[in-house]
Write a protein that holds these residues in place. Structure first.
Motif: not given
Length: 242
Positions: A69-79
């Motif tokens: 997962k990209t850093a952006n996907q990880q951020r989106v999933e966490a939020e």
């Protein structure tokens, strides 16, 4: 009436706009009644549930079960995971479309993998006995047709949910958590025009062989999908919009 909020994670401007317009059309809401936040574009920030009649989560090119997962996907999933935690705990009106299945199922401790992925197409959806009287399925036949296309799905029914609809190749097509949190694996927002446009956008995203695009578009227009699936959206708004 408080507005509804559509959360989007589509990293393609045309796809994000088309999704918003299709949800707007099939809910019957005016633009000022359906706010649109693209979580993949900027941090979600604080969400006060009291500001909204309900929250919808659209589909995504992201997959919860992605190995990398990209850093952006990880951020989106966490939020989104943090928000879903609050939504489920509060039993706040929520409707997740396709991608929402993975998000909510993960919250519940269920398994999301590739076992029941479905290619782009039309499927037959059957309501379960437990769906009788559910407000989001009001006026929808016990068996209806809808469009799908997903690389991951629930591996078995998550713990503590009410299974509302099932399919032959993907057993979990719709469920409810508590009284007010819903997810669908099928796409209640898509008609044949919507699906054809989305397939053109995601032609090279791995959902189908690009050489099959024309045949899949022909399939969409020839399918028995009649519009009954859209009532899930209209019912959600009618039930929670007051």
């Amino acid at each position: 009436m408080k507005p509804f909020l559509l959360l989007a994670t589509r990293d393609h401007d045309q796809a994000a706009t088309a999704e918003y317009r299709s949800v707007l059309r099939h809910t019957g809401l005016a633009p000022e009644q359906l706010l649109h936040r693209r979580v993949e574009s900027e941090p979600l920030g604080p969400i006060d549930l009291a500001d909204y009649s309900g929250i919808l989560l659209g589909g995504s090119s992201f997959n919860i079960s992605d190995a990398q997962k990209t850093a952006n996907q990880q951020r989106v999933e966490a939020e989104l995971a943090a928000l879903v935690d609050r939504i489920v705990d509060a039993d706040f009106p929520f409707l997740g479309l396709c991608y929402g299945v993975g998000t909510v199922t993960t919250h519940l401790g269920g398994v999301v993998d590739h076992s029941y992925a479905e290619p782009v197409g039309a499927i037959r959806v059957s309501q379960t006995a437990e769906a009788a009287g559910d407000p989001l399925l009001e006026g929808i036949p016990d068996v209806f047709d809808a469009f799908v296309g997903h690389k991951e799905a629930c591996h078995g029914t998550p713990p503590g949910v009410t299974l509302l609809a099932t399919g032959e190749d993907c057993p979990v097509q719709m469920y409810r958590v508590g009284s007010n949190v819903y997810v669908t694996q099928f796409h209640p927002e898509l008609d044949a025009d919507d699906l054809a446009a989305r397939m053109r956008i995601y032609e090279h995203a791995g959902y189908f062989d690009p050489a099959e695009l024309d045949d899949l578009i022909t399939m969409a227009y020839a399918s028995p999908v009649s519009g009954e699936q859209h009532k899930v959206l209209a019912n959600f708004v009618r039930h929670y919009g007051g």
